[in-house]
Structure formats: C-alpha cells, structure tokens
Design an enzyme around this catalytic site. Structure first.
Site, mmCIF file in Angstrom:
data_model
loop_
_atom_site.group_PDB
_atom_site.id
_atom_site.type_symbol
_atom_site.label_atom_id
_atom_site.label_comp_id
_atom_site.label_asym_id
_atom_site.label_seq_id
_atom_site.Cartn_x
_atom_site.Cartn_y
_atom_site.Cartn_z
ATOM 1 N N ASP A 7 0.860 -1.185 0.000
ATOM 2 C CA ASP A 7 0.000 0.000 0.000
ATOM 3 C C ASP A 7 0.889 1.226 0.000
ATOM 4 O O ASP A 7 2.008 1.193 0.544
ATOM 5 C CB ASP A 7 -0.917 0.009 1.228
ATOM 6 C CG ASP A 7 -2.131 0.911 1.042
ATOM 7 O OD1 ASP A 7 -3.235 0.373 0.846
ATOM 8 O OD2 ASP A 7 -1.971 2.142 1.079
ATOM 9 N N ASP A 58 4.554 2.321 -3.836
ATOM 10 C CA ASP A 58 3.821 3.148 -4.785
ATOM 11 C C ASP A 58 3.596 2.318 -6.046
ATOM 12 O O ASP A 58 4.553 1.966 -6.751
ATOM 13 C CB ASP A 58 4.638 4.400 -5.105
ATOM 14 C CG ASP A 58 3.968 5.340 -6.095
ATOM 15 O OD1 ASP A 58 2.943 4.961 -6.706
ATOM 16 O OD2 ASP A 58 4.478 6.460 -6.287
ATOM 17 N N VAL A 59 2.342 1.984 -6.348
ATOM 18 C CA VAL A 59 2.065 1.086 -7.478
ATOM 19 C C VAL A 59 2.370 1.716 -8.825
ATOM 20 O O VAL A 59 2.402 1.012 -9.843
ATOM 21 C CB VAL A 59 0.595 0.588 -7.462
ATOM 22 C CG1 VAL A 59 0.311 -0.228 -6.222
ATOM 23 C CG2 VAL A 59 -0.387 1.744 -7.632
ATOM 24 N N LYS A 87 -11.150 3.072 -15.347
ATOM 25 C CA LYS A 87 -11.864 1.850 -14.964
ATOM 26 C C LYS A 87 -12.411 1.091 -16.175
ATOM 27 O O LYS A 87 -12.505 -0.134 -16.146
ATOM 28 C CB LYS A 87 -12.982 2.197 -13.980
ATOM 29 C CG LYS A 87 -12.465 2.669 -12.611
ATOM 30 C CD LYS A 87 -11.544 1.651 -11.960
ATOM 31 C CE LYS A 87 -11.156 2.037 -10.551
ATOM 32 N NZ LYS A 87 -10.269 1.042 -9.910
ATOM 33 N N TYR A 136 -11.368 8.971 -13.952
ATOM 34 C CA TYR A 136 -11.652 7.727 -13.226
ATOM 35 C C TYR A 136 -12.399 6.740 -14.120
ATOM 36 O O TYR A 136 -12.062 5.555 -14.185
ATOM 37 C CB TYR A 136 -12.472 8.055 -11.985
ATOM 38 C CG TYR A 136 -12.785 6.867 -11.102
ATOM 39 C CD1 TYR A 136 -11.801 6.287 -10.310
ATOM 40 C CD2 TYR A 136 -14.072 6.341 -11.041
ATOM 41 C CE1 TYR A 136 -12.091 5.210 -9.485
ATOM 42 C CE2 TYR A 136 -14.377 5.266 -10.223
ATOM 43 C CZ TYR A 136 -13.378 4.709 -9.442
ATOM 44 O OH TYR A 136 -13.665 3.630 -8.637
ATOM 45 N N ASN A 153 -5.650 -4.190 -7.022
ATOM 46 C CA ASN A 153 -6.758 -3.477 -6.387
ATOM 47 C C ASN A 153 -6.539 -1.971 -6.252
ATOM 48 O O ASN A 153 -7.475 -1.249 -5.923
ATOM 49 C CB ASN A 153 -6.986 -4.101 -4.999
ATOM 50 C CG ASN A 153 -7.995 -3.358 -4.166
ATOM 51 O OD1 ASN A 153 -9.170 -3.303 -4.517
ATOM 52 N ND2 ASN A 153 -7.539 -2.763 -3.067
#
Length: 258
Positions: free
Chosen positions: A37, A59-60, A157, A153, A87
């Site tokens: 996370d 940090d993704v 998505k 967003y 996720n």
C-alpha cells in the site's frame, strides 16, 4: 470456500478499504497474504493481524518499487502465487472534462491503470509458467457506465475491463483465470471523500449525493468492502473454476449513475 487453504495471495492497496477486507477474507480461508500500500503504516498494520502475512509500503505507479515488492512477495510466499488482486485505485479529480488539468488526469490513470498493468505483468510472468492462478482486477461500476464530472476515473476503470478481457484471452490457455470486480458505492473513507468532492462540484449536500448513489441501484443501498472481498474469495475458489473474462458487479444492480 474450497481450494484456498494454503493459497498464496498478493494484494495491492491492501492497507485499507477493499484491499484490507480482501486480505482478511483470504486469511480467514487459510491463505497466506503479501500486500502493499502507498500507506506503509496501513500495510504493516493489516499484515500484523494476519498469520504469516507480509505488508510493505509501495507506490504502485513506481515500476522499480513494484518490482521490488514482487521480489519480496515471491520470496515470502515461497516462489508461488495463486491469486493476485490488482486493487489499487484513486478517485481522481471531480470536475467537467473541460476543467481538468493534465497532471490530474495523468495521476488518476497512473494509479488506476498503470498500477494494474504493473501488478498484472508480473503476475502473468509467474502464473503463465506455473500453469495456474487467478488474477482479479478492481474496476468499478464506473467501468460499465459513464459518469459526469468523473472522466479520468471512468476512463481508467473502462481501461481495466479491456485489460482484463485481453489478459484472460492471453492466459486462459495456460490455466490462468482473469476477472474484474466492479464495486458500486462502497461504504468507507474513500467514498466519503468522493461524495464530498462531488457535493462541492454540484452545489449539493453530501447527504443528497449519498442518496443519489443509493437511488441509482435496484436495491437502493450501498455495499460494504466485506461484500467485495467475499466475491473475490469466491472467484478465487474451485467453485468458480470456469469463470474467466468477466466484469462482475457487486453493487445492488446499478440502474443509472449519479
């Protein structure tokens, strides 16, 4: 659920919200979890409550950091991964497209879409040769509908759905299943921030925006992070062994977006 005792699970954004609920749900089935996370303290706190879990601050959107997390996770899990939950996500700016800054657009897509790519790329590299595995990407009902004032967003998505569909085709012959979860409005701090931003952008009260979300569903309700986690566990189990390439909503049946 069958098939998860001893399973090795990797979760991004596992330090709170849906990710933390997933981590707890898998652990309750006897799985071992490695999670990351951006909130290092949150990741460590969730992992500390689960037997044999690993929690790291990552940090993704940072490719070297994600590779380092994967290296640590694989070492911790004994070189095998059975389930990957990509996720991580952020809500991004709330404004008409004409008013959105390029930096805000890019930041939203980076966390939601680049983060999923980096998680799934390493998952594919491990699971393909392994000949088995489940990959779950967290999309949204916003990946199934358009939503005014939420264009970055929504674009991200919808991109998650396309990524999932393609990855399911690439990995299916190798015995790997890939699906996307599409949560509706999930009770918790993250959605409270989204509601506050939408209320300000629309000149409405937060309570009015919350009510709009509920009224847009057949069941006239919000959902919980635990309900999303329950679906993730099912999709990872033997009970869903021929479910792949699907965008599965857990939302009380969205009829219209706010």
């Amino acid at each position: 659920m069958s098939g998860l005792l001893g399973a090795k699970v990797v979760i991004t954004a596992g330090g709170g919200g849906i990710g933390a609920a997933m981590a707890r749900a898998y652990a309750a089935q006897g799985a071992q979890v490695a999670l990351c996370d951006i909130d290092k303290a949150g990741a460590e706190a969730v992992a500390a409550d689960l037997p044999g879990a690993l929690g790291l601050g990552t940090d993704v959107t940072d490719e070297p950091a994600m590779e380092a997390f994967w290296d640590r996770a694989l070492d911790h899990l004994g070189g095998r991964v059975d389930v990957v939950c990509a996720n991580a996500g952020i809500g991004g700016p709330v404004a008409p497209l004409a008013e959105i800054a390029m930096d805000d657009w890019r930041a939203c897509l980076a966390v939601n879409l680049d983060g999923a790519f980096l998680a799934c790329r390493r998952a594919a590299q491990v699971m393909g040769p392994q000949g088995s595995g489940v990959i779950l990407l967290t999309s949204s009902t916003s990946g199934l509908f358009g939503v005014p004032t939420r264009s970055p967003y929504v674009a991200a998505k919808w991109g998650i759905i396309g990524l999932m569909k393609t990855l399911a085709m690439e990995l299916g012959p190798m015995g790997v299943r890939v699906n996307a979860l599409c949560p509706g409005a999930v009770d918790g701090p993250r959605m409270e921030r989204v509601v506050a931003a939408e209320a300000q952008a629309r000149g409405m009260t937060a309570d009015a925006v919350r009510a709009l979300y509920a009224e847009g569903t057949s069941m006239r309700s919000w959902v919980t992070a635990g309900e999303i986690a329950d679906m993730a566990v099912f999709l990872s189990s033997d009970g869903a062994k021929h479910v792949s390439g699907q965008a599965i909503a857990v939302d009380g049946h969205t009829e219209r977006m706010t």
